[in-house]
Design an enzyme around this catalytic site. Structure first.
Site, PDB file in Angstrom:
ATOM      1  CG  LEU A 217      -0.047 -14.924 -48.384  1.00 62.08           C
ATOM      2  CD1 LEU A 217      -1.266 -14.183 -47.838  1.00 62.08           C
ATOM      3  CD2 LEU A 217       1.228 -14.153 -48.074  1.00 62.08           C
ATOM      4  CG  ASP A 218       4.270 -19.950 -45.141  1.00 67.67           C
ATOM      5  OD1 ASP A 218       4.511 -20.292 -46.320  1.00 67.67           O
ATOM      6  OD2 ASP A 218       5.151 -19.590 -44.334  1.00 67.67           O
ATOM      7  CE  LYS A 219      -4.166 -25.882 -43.536  1.00 72.46           C
ATOM      8  NZ  LYS A 219      -4.234 -27.369 -43.520  1.00 72.46           N
TER       9      LYS A 219
ATOM     10  NE  ARG B 223       6.069 -19.876 -40.289  1.00 74.27           N
ATOM     11  CZ  ARG B 223       5.437 -20.990 -40.645  1.00 74.27           C
ATOM     12  NH1 ARG B 223       5.007 -21.142 -41.899  1.00 74.27           N
ATOM     13  NH2 ARG B 223       5.234 -21.949 -39.767  1.00 74.27           N
TER      14      ARG B 223
END
Length: 232
Positions: A62-64, A165
């Protein structure tokens, strides 16, 4: 190195899943950054009194700035089988997002062609079948709306870098707090994207398992009107 407290969602001899907080990196490459794989390895080492190095398979990321369900493998066999499920798209992923703008449709799908730009560290939307571009598909349902914010439930059919996103922003609805892709709001070190649930086949017993992560407290503090609308 200060570690991050863990919220364990599932644990057995083959798999371990946590509720990832926003603002923390999933996996390390170099350096001494606090990352969740390092924290989980220390947890396993301490709990089971394991000597030497601890195996931990990184099967997805998962992205930060994203929160939610994060799954690891505890054996190489489990890692191989889970990676295959992610690669083949048989794992069901459900995300919740607060996006800017009023989404008019109750439900729908978005299809775009995406390519990662290594110079800008962004992902670009290109014409269909453009060189290096990969087809990206997601399905969404509107859960709530208040003012110029909309709460969406999203089920990605593909798993591209930054896919949700980029696609939402490209269609006029950047995720709240995602300045990289056009949001005009800030949300601390997070963006309003949460990996709500993950359904996969257990890598040894082959039974379906669904894991769910509760929303971070910041969501209910920042978006009470949108959350209330969804209850009606």
């Amino acid at each position: 190195m200060q570690t991050t407290p863990l919220e364990i969602l599932y644990e057995d001899n083959h798999c371990l899943a946590i509720a990832k907080p926003s603002g923390v990196t999933c996996a390390h490459f170099q350096g001494d950054e606090v990352t969740l794989d390092r924290t989980v390895k220390e947890y396993v080492k301490d709990k089971y009194k394991k000597p030497g190095k601890v195996f931990l398979g990184i099967v997805h990321r998962l992205d930060k700035p994203v929160s939610g369900v994060l799954l690891f493998a505890r054996t190489s066999k489990a890692a191989s089988r889970l990676c295959e499920q992610f690669r083949e798209g048989t794992i069901e992923k459900v995300y919740w997002a607060i996006v800017e703008g009023a989404v008019q449709r109750d439900a729908g799908s978005l299809e775009d062609w995406l390519r990662k730009n290594n110079e800008t560290h962004r992902v670009d939307v290109l014409e269909p079948h453009a060189p290096g571009a990969r087809q990206s598909l997601l399905h969404f349902q509107r859960r709530g709306m208040h003012g110029d914010l909309t709460w969406l439930e999203i089920r990605p059919q593909t798993g591209r870098t930054h896919q949700l996103r980029v696609q939402l922003a490209h269609h006029g609805h950047p995720i709240y707090g995602d300045a990289r892709y056009g949001s005009v709001r800030t949300f601390g070190d997070a963006i309003a994207l949460h990996a709500r649930s993950l359904t996969f086949l257990h890598p040894v017993r082959y039974e379906p398992i669904t894991l769910t992560a509760e929303l971070p407290r910041d969501w209910r503090e920042r978006f009470p009107a949108v959350m209330q609308e969804a209850k009606r």
